[in-house]
Motif scaffolding. Structure first.
Motif, PDB file in Angstrom:
ATOM      1  N   LEU A  50       0.826  -1.207   0.000  1.00 44.80           N
ATOM      2  CA  LEU A  50       0.000   0.000   0.000  1.00 44.80           C
ATOM      3  C   LEU A  50       0.862   1.260   0.000  1.00 44.80           C
ATOM      4  N   VAL A  58      -7.860   4.396  -8.663  1.00 49.26           N
ATOM      5  CA  VAL A  58      -6.972   3.841  -7.635  1.00 49.26           C
ATOM      6  C   VAL A  58      -7.373   4.351  -6.251  1.00 49.26           C
ATOM      7  N   LYS A  59      -7.632   5.632  -6.158  1.00 50.20           N
ATOM      8  CA  LYS A  59      -7.990   6.203  -4.853  1.00 50.20           C
ATOM      9  C   LYS A  59      -9.324   5.651  -4.348  1.00 50.20           C
ATOM     10  N   CYS A  62     -10.605   2.724  -5.095  1.00 45.38           N
ATOM     11  CA  CYS A  62     -10.370   1.328  -4.698  1.00 45.38           C
ATOM     12  C   CYS A  62      -9.548   1.267  -3.408  1.00 45.38           C
ATOM     13  N   ARG A  63      -8.653   2.207  -3.259  1.00 49.41           N
ATOM     14  CA  ARG A  63      -7.803   2.267  -2.060  1.00 49.41           C
ATOM     15  C   ARG A  63      -8.645   2.450  -0.812  1.00 49.41           C
ATOM     16  N   GLU A  98      -7.087  -6.185  -4.959  1.00 53.85           N
ATOM     17  CA  GLU A  98      -7.903  -5.344  -5.831  1.00 53.85           C
ATOM     18  C   GLU A  98      -7.237  -3.987  -6.066  1.00 53.85           C
ATOM     19  N   ILE A  99      -6.646  -3.443  -5.020  1.00 54.04           N
ATOM     20  CA  ILE A  99      -5.966  -2.150  -5.150  1.00 54.04           C
ATOM     21  C   ILE A  99      -4.766  -2.290  -6.080  1.00 54.04           C
TER      22      ILE A  99
END
Length: 693
Positions: free
Chosen positions: A152, A185-186, A188-189, A196-197
């Motif tokens: 992450l 991305v954000k 999903c984050r 998934e991210i």
């Protein structure tokens, strides 16, 4: 008279000498005294329409004159194989295929068609490294060698780099694309798990990994593995689109020695220089030379730094590379390889070919110093093709390398620009799930090959309608042929004024088609006249009782021939489209189907007489459900049954379209199809019985 006959037929010795002499004397005297020499007027030679092409070098339509008689030397820019081929590629390669088939099949030229594969390029290097590193990184995470927290953290850092790239991007479309990836991305984050991210962040993460570790890669087989994979995929797509294979296929990785020799000659001629292990083309020296002009295709683009940098490649546009050049307009012929890049030994050190030099070298190696035709997409005009021209002229010390530059038009999607770099492209495989290769080709034929083509639902609907027009006409003609025996003398009917008029229209349309073909292969006009032939032929069929099958057959054969020329028909059928995936293909199977149709008609007639609703329903089911699933269409005509063999998939689509039309007209009635629909069908059958139809 008999003696004269014997003399003319070589039987002089079989006659008595005296008789023969008398005959000869009489014949000679008659020839001198009575007969006058026959007059013969030489027909006037009418000026014929000559083939012209829209030539990008002159921006006008120029008469096509090959260098070597009927032989044509043709080079076409092929793909850079780093990803799946998309509809932009289809636009270019189907266009080239159509033009190539026209030159061979219609104008009967002997064409040598050469196409390259770019398998050494910045995009391939970057793509191979990023895919390899991303796969390695995911493996490290799956094997728990990297913690979720570390993943992450790395993703967050990669997104920061992506945001900086987005902020500096000047192109609005690319900027929106980058911002879209960041937003996904954000999002999903905030809610997804690590896997998934990581999938959502594949683009920024792989680029970040490449910056961190790309230079550490020493296994250069990853580059050839990527290019080989996508080259094979490209060839599969071309086969699916019915694009003919090239006569010669070249790969830059196989022509590196030729590239080095070519670059050395340009240096010797004073138009290139070495700088820090790379070699650059000197655009200033070249453009100032009295015998040369730089940017012949797009002179107004000379100095377009953004276009020049895009042509140089993302691995070759750093500030350090710019400092190596004498001018920002100069471009790389040979690139010094950095760590993590493939390389070959050269007089200037380890390096690799520049993009632009590839085609100049490979085309010259196969074809020679001059060629008739060079083709490619309009987006390649500047800087790629302009640089190709400059390189070839600088190497050969000549001012004309290519005689005719032909560029296929842009392709848009529903009016919007399509680009692989913008990630809004549709792959060829995806397009073929929606439409057949025949329909895609017809869509391209409905537009000029050099014009912008909008790939949209409207475009494809028009193409499907054109396909249906021709398909139905061919099926009708085949039925006419089966119903009328022309194998006997009485099968040839005397032409009436109606046939004379039909034939006159036929000849006029053929002449108009030829004029359009000569007019830079004007396929929209050609299809217009071909459809016009279908219309007048259908009118003749509907209005005349005694049909002239021979004339109709000639029209159908001509239309089939033209569709074959364009690559719309694959097979060698004399008339119409080949029947694919049908259980009843072939003349022998057709005989059985016709007998079944006759039997069904007899049964239906008896059922009408006896007012048997259930039998009529069964007859309709055979016609409407059973036979269509096998690729057979029965049409109840006045006094006879018409049998047509069609692809089962095509019939299925027709039935679905009819149901959609009925649904839009009568939604409530359509919804009640399975149970009440059968009841209503039986009611309609009973109504038919009551009327005695």
């Amino acid at each position: 008279i008999r003696g004269a006959y014997w003399l003319s037929s070589g039987l002089l010795l079989s006659a008595p000498r005296r008789t023969v002499g008398l005959v000869i004397n009489h014949y000679s005297a008659s020839s001198m005294d009575d007969d006058k020499p026959a007059t013969w007027h030489r027909p006037e030679l009418k000026e014929t329409t000559k083939l012209k092409f829209l030539n990008s070098l002159t921006r006008q339509k120029d008469e096509f004159i090959p260098c070597n008689g009927r032989r044509v030397a043709w080079y076409s820019c092929g793909p850079t194989v780093y990803d799946a081929a998309h509809m932009g590629h289809a636009r270019s390669f189907i266009t080239c295929d159509i033009l190539r088939r026209v030159l061979i099949g219609y104008f009967h030229y002997d064409v040598l068609y050469v196409m390259n594969i770019t398998d050494v390029d910045d995009k391939i290097i970057a793509g191979a490294r990023r895919q390899y590193l991303l796969s390695w990184y995911q493996g490290q995470f799956n094997e728990k060698r990297i913690s979720a927290e570390k993943v992450l953290s790395d993703i967050d850092e990669s997104v920061l780099g992506f945001e900086a790239k987005c902020a500096s991007e000047k192109d609005a479309a690319k900027k929106n694309m980058l911002q879209g990836i960041i937003d996904v991305v954000k999002k999903c984050r905030a809610v997804g798990d690590v896997s998934e991210i990581m999938a959502a962040a594949a683009s920024p993460l792989s680029q970040w990994l490449d910056i961190k570790h790309g230079a550490e890669l020493t296994d250069h087989s990853i580059f050839s593995a990527l290019s080989s994979r996508w080259e094979a995929d490209f060839h599969q797509d071309m086969e699916a689109l019915n694009v003919m294979v090239p006569d010669v296929l070249t790969r830059v990785s196989e022509y590196v020695p030729e590239v080095i020799g070519y670059v050395m000659r340009i240096i010797d001629n004073g138009f290139a220089y070495e700088s820090n292990g790379s070699v650059y083309f000197d655009t200033t020296t070249f453009s100032q030379h009295p015998d040369h002009t730089y940017a012949k295709l797009v002179p107004e683009a000379f100095g377009d730094v953004d276009a020049i940098n895009e042509g140089e490649g993302e691995l070759t546009v750093s500030a350090a590379h710019v400092k190596e050049k004498r001018s920002r307009n100069d471009f790389a012929l040979w690139k010094a390889s950095k760590p993590g890049e493939p390389f070959w030994d050269s007089p200037w050190g380890k390096g690799r070919p520049g993009w632009h030099i590839e085609c100049s070298v490979m085309a010259s190696a196969v074809i020679g110093p001059h060629m008739d035709i060079h083709t490619g997409g309009v987006d390649l005009k500047f800087p790629h093709h302009d640089n190709e021209i400059a390189q070839a002229e600088a190497c050969n010390q000549d001012d004309q390398w290519v005689n005719y530059f032909l560029h296929s038009g842009h392709l848009t999607i529903e009016g919007c620009k399509m680009s692989k770099s913008l990630k809004n492209f549709i792959t060829i495989k995806e397009a073929l799930k929606q439409n057949t290769a025949r329909q895609l080709r017809l869509a391209f034929l409905l537009h000029s090959w050099y014009a912008t083509l909008d790939y949209s639902q409207n475009t494809m609907s028009e193409a499907m309608q054109v396909e249906k027009t021709f398909s139905e006409f061919f099926l009708t003609i085949k039925d006419v042929i089966r119903s009328n025996d022309t194998s006997k003398p009485d099968g040839y009917l005397k032409w009436t004024s109606v046939e004379m008029q039909l034939n006159a229209s036929f000849q006029e349309r053929k002449e108009a088609i030829h004029v359009a073909m000569c007019d830079s292969v004007d396929t929209p006009t050609v299809l217009h006249h071909m459809r016009g032939l279908v219309t007048i032929s259908n009118s003749y069929i509907s209005e005349c009782k005694a049909l002239n099958v021979c004339l109709l057959t000639q029209i159908a054969k001509y239309l089939t021939y033209m569709l074959k020329v364009f690559g719309v028909c694959k097979e060698s059928d004399l008339i119409g489209f080949p029947i694919e995936d049908t259980a009843s293909s072939g003349d022998q199977a057709l005989l059985y189907v016709e007998k079944l149709a006759e039997f069904r008609n007899e049964v239906r007639t008896i059922a009408l007489e006896q007012k048997s609703t259930s039998i009529l329903v069964a007859c309709d089911k055979l016609r409407d459900e059973t036979l269509p699933s096998l690729g057979v269409r029965l049409e109840d005509k006045a006094g006879r049954i018409v049998v047509k063999l069609v692809s089962p998939e095509e019939l299925k689509c027709e039935i679905e379209q009819e149901q959609q039309v009925r649904c839009s007209c009568d939604p409530q009635g359509f919804i009640k199809h399975t149970v009440e629909g059968r009841t209503k069908k039986e009611e309609r059958t009973a109504e038919i019985i009551g009327r005695g139809d």
